[in-house]
Design an enzyme around this catalytic site. Structure first.
Site, PDB file in Angstrom:
ATOM      1  N   PRO A  11      20.647  60.078 105.094  1.00 39.51           N
ATOM      2  CG  PRO A  11      18.716  61.339 105.275  1.00 39.51           C
ATOM      3  CD  PRO A  11      19.261  59.975 105.558  1.00 39.51           C
ATOM      4  CG  ASN A  12      22.007  65.592 103.587  1.00 40.26           C
ATOM      5  OD1 ASN A  12      22.227  65.827 102.405  1.00 40.26           O
ATOM      6  ND2 ASN A  12      20.834  65.837 104.151  1.00 40.26           N
ATOM      7  NE  ARG A  19      28.021  72.264 103.443  1.00 38.08           N
ATOM      8  CZ  ARG A  19      26.744  71.902 103.596  1.00 38.08           C
ATOM      9  NH1 ARG A  19      26.259  70.900 102.893  1.00 38.08           N
ATOM     10  NH2 ARG A  19      25.964  72.520 104.439  1.00 38.08           N
ATOM     11  CE1 TYR A  24      26.142  66.178 112.003  1.00 40.71           C
ATOM     12  CE2 TYR A  24      26.455  67.894 110.357  1.00 40.71           C
ATOM     13  CZ  TYR A  24      25.631  67.213 111.230  1.00 40.71           C
ATOM     14  OH  TYR A  24      24.317  67.542 111.340  1.00 40.71           O
ATOM     15  CG  ASN A  76      23.930  58.852 111.882  1.00 37.90           C
ATOM     16  OD1 ASN A  76      22.824  59.385 111.909  1.00 37.90           O
ATOM     17  ND2 ASN A  76      25.047  59.532 111.996  1.00 37.90           N
ATOM     18  CB  ALA A  79      17.333  64.640 108.633  1.00 36.43           C
ATOM     19  CD  GLU A 100      18.498  56.955 117.648  1.00 39.60           C
ATOM     20  OE1 GLU A 100      17.700  56.275 118.360  1.00 39.60           O
ATOM     21  OE2 GLU A 100      18.343  58.176 117.446  1.00 39.60           O
ATOM     22  CG  HIS A 102      22.199  60.583 116.264  1.00 42.07           C
ATOM     23  ND1 HIS A 102      21.653  60.678 115.001  1.00 42.07           N
ATOM     24  CD2 HIS A 102      21.299  59.935 117.026  1.00 42.07           C
ATOM     25  CE1 HIS A 102      20.468  60.100 115.015  1.00 42.07           C
ATOM     26  NE2 HIS A 102      20.225  59.644 116.225  1.00 42.07           N
ATOM     27  NE  ARG A 109      23.252  69.841 115.564  1.00 42.82           N
ATOM     28  CZ  ARG A 109      23.358  69.297 114.356  1.00 42.82           C
ATOM     29  NH1 ARG A 109      23.564  67.986 114.238  1.00 42.82           N
ATOM     30  NH2 ARG A 109      23.259  70.041 113.268  1.00 42.82           N
TER      31      ARG A 109
HETATM   32  O1  CA2 Z   1      24.636  63.850 114.449  1.00 43.81           O
HETATM   33  C1  CA2 Z   1      24.272  63.037 113.582  1.00 43.81           C
HETATM   34  O2  CA2 Z   1      24.926  62.046 113.285  1.00 43.81           O
HETATM   35  C2  CA2 Z   1      22.985  63.310 112.795  1.00 43.81           C
HETATM   36  O3  CA2 Z   1      22.340  62.066 112.566  1.00 43.81           O
HETATM   37  C3  CA2 Z   1      23.408  63.937 111.494  1.00 43.81           C
HETATM   38  C4  CA2 Z   1      22.228  64.384 110.619  1.00 43.81           C
HETATM   39  C5  CA2 Z   1      21.257  65.231 111.438  1.00 43.81           C
HETATM   40  O4  CA2 Z   1      20.116  65.525 110.663  1.00 43.81           O
HETATM   41  C6  CA2 Z   1      20.831  64.553 112.720  1.00 43.81           C
HETATM   42  O5  CA2 Z   1      19.976  65.417 113.439  1.00 43.81           O
HETATM   43  C7  CA2 Z   1      22.031  64.204 113.568  1.00 43.81           C
HETATM   44  C8  CA2 Z   1      22.721  65.219 109.451  1.00 43.81           C
HETATM   45  C9  CA2 Z   1      23.802  64.612 108.637  1.00 43.81           C
HETATM   46  C10 CA2 Z   1      24.375  65.675 107.742  1.00 43.81           C
HETATM   47  O6  CA2 Z   1      25.732  65.420 107.588  1.00 43.81           O
HETATM   48  C11 CA2 Z   1      26.508  66.424 107.070  1.00 43.81           C
HETATM   49  C12 CA2 Z   1      27.856  66.192 107.082  1.00 43.81           C
HETATM   50  C13 CA2 Z   1      28.703  67.145 106.594  1.00 43.81           C
HETATM   51  C14 CA2 Z   1      28.198  68.334 106.093  1.00 43.81           C
HETATM   52  C15 CA2 Z   1      26.849  68.556 106.083  1.00 43.81           C
HETATM   53  C16 CA2 Z   1      25.998  67.595 106.566  1.00 43.81           C
END
Ligand code: CA2
Length: 144
Positions: A11-12, A19, A24, A76, A79, A100, A102, A109
């Site tokens: 997700p996301n 953003r 990221y 990946n 969340a 896995e 990230h 974090r």
């Molecule tokens: O660091 C990572 O790759 C995560 O898997 C990213 C997840 C986060 O919940 C994990 O704790 C770590 C979140 C992905 C959200 O991606 C976004 C990208 C651009 C803007 C907003 C969110």
């Protein structure tokens, strides 16, 4: 050698490049996926990428991997990494090796990102290396 590698994004991650570039990176998910497919061509392996914002859809894709020729999973889970026993069970159920990944260093974090339901069933875990983490995982899988 794993000839067929499935790269899963949770997700996301479709928001990449739009953003929070300081966390990221600047590249979009489509750009990252295209780079991985190209890397696969250079390495002589098939890369399939798949994204979903939905837990059940990710689980369905993992289950399909049991019979579609997938030999290795790079995931990946976003969340869901920190919440999903169901994705863990799906990965355990198909019994395919996985890494896995990230983008961010989850250990720098919030505390809730420090625990993963996937790490102990993964062959390895990569975090904090940005999009290079996917490349490293694919290279590892291809050479395994
Ligand atoms: O660091 C990572 O790759 C995560 O898997 C990213 C997840 C986060 O919940 C994990 O704790 C770590 C979140 C992905 C959200 O991606 C976004 C990208 C651009 C803007 C907003 C969110």
């Amino acid at each position: 050698m794993a000839q067929r590698i499935l790269v899963l994004h949770g997700p996301n991650l479709n928001l990449l490049g739009t953003r929070e570039p300081q966390v990221y990176g600047r590249r979009t998910l489509a750009q990252i996926d295209a780079g991985l497919v190209e890397l696969g061509t250079r390495l002589g392996v098939t890369i399939e990428t798949f994204h979903s914002n939905h837990e059940g859809v990710l689980i369905d894709r993992i289950q399909s991997a049991r019979t579609d020729g997938t030999e290795f999973v790079v995931i990946n889970a976003g969340a869901y990494t920190h919440t999903s026993v169901a994705i863990r069970d799906a990965l355990s159920g198909v019994a395919l090796p996985c890494v896995e990944v990230h983008l961010s260093n989850v250990h720098q974090r919030e505390a809730f990102r420090h625990h993963s339901y996937l790490s102990d069933i993964a062959v390895g875990v990569i975090c904090g290396l940005g999009e290079f983490g996917y490349e490293a995982a694919v290279r590892f899988a291809a050479g395994r």
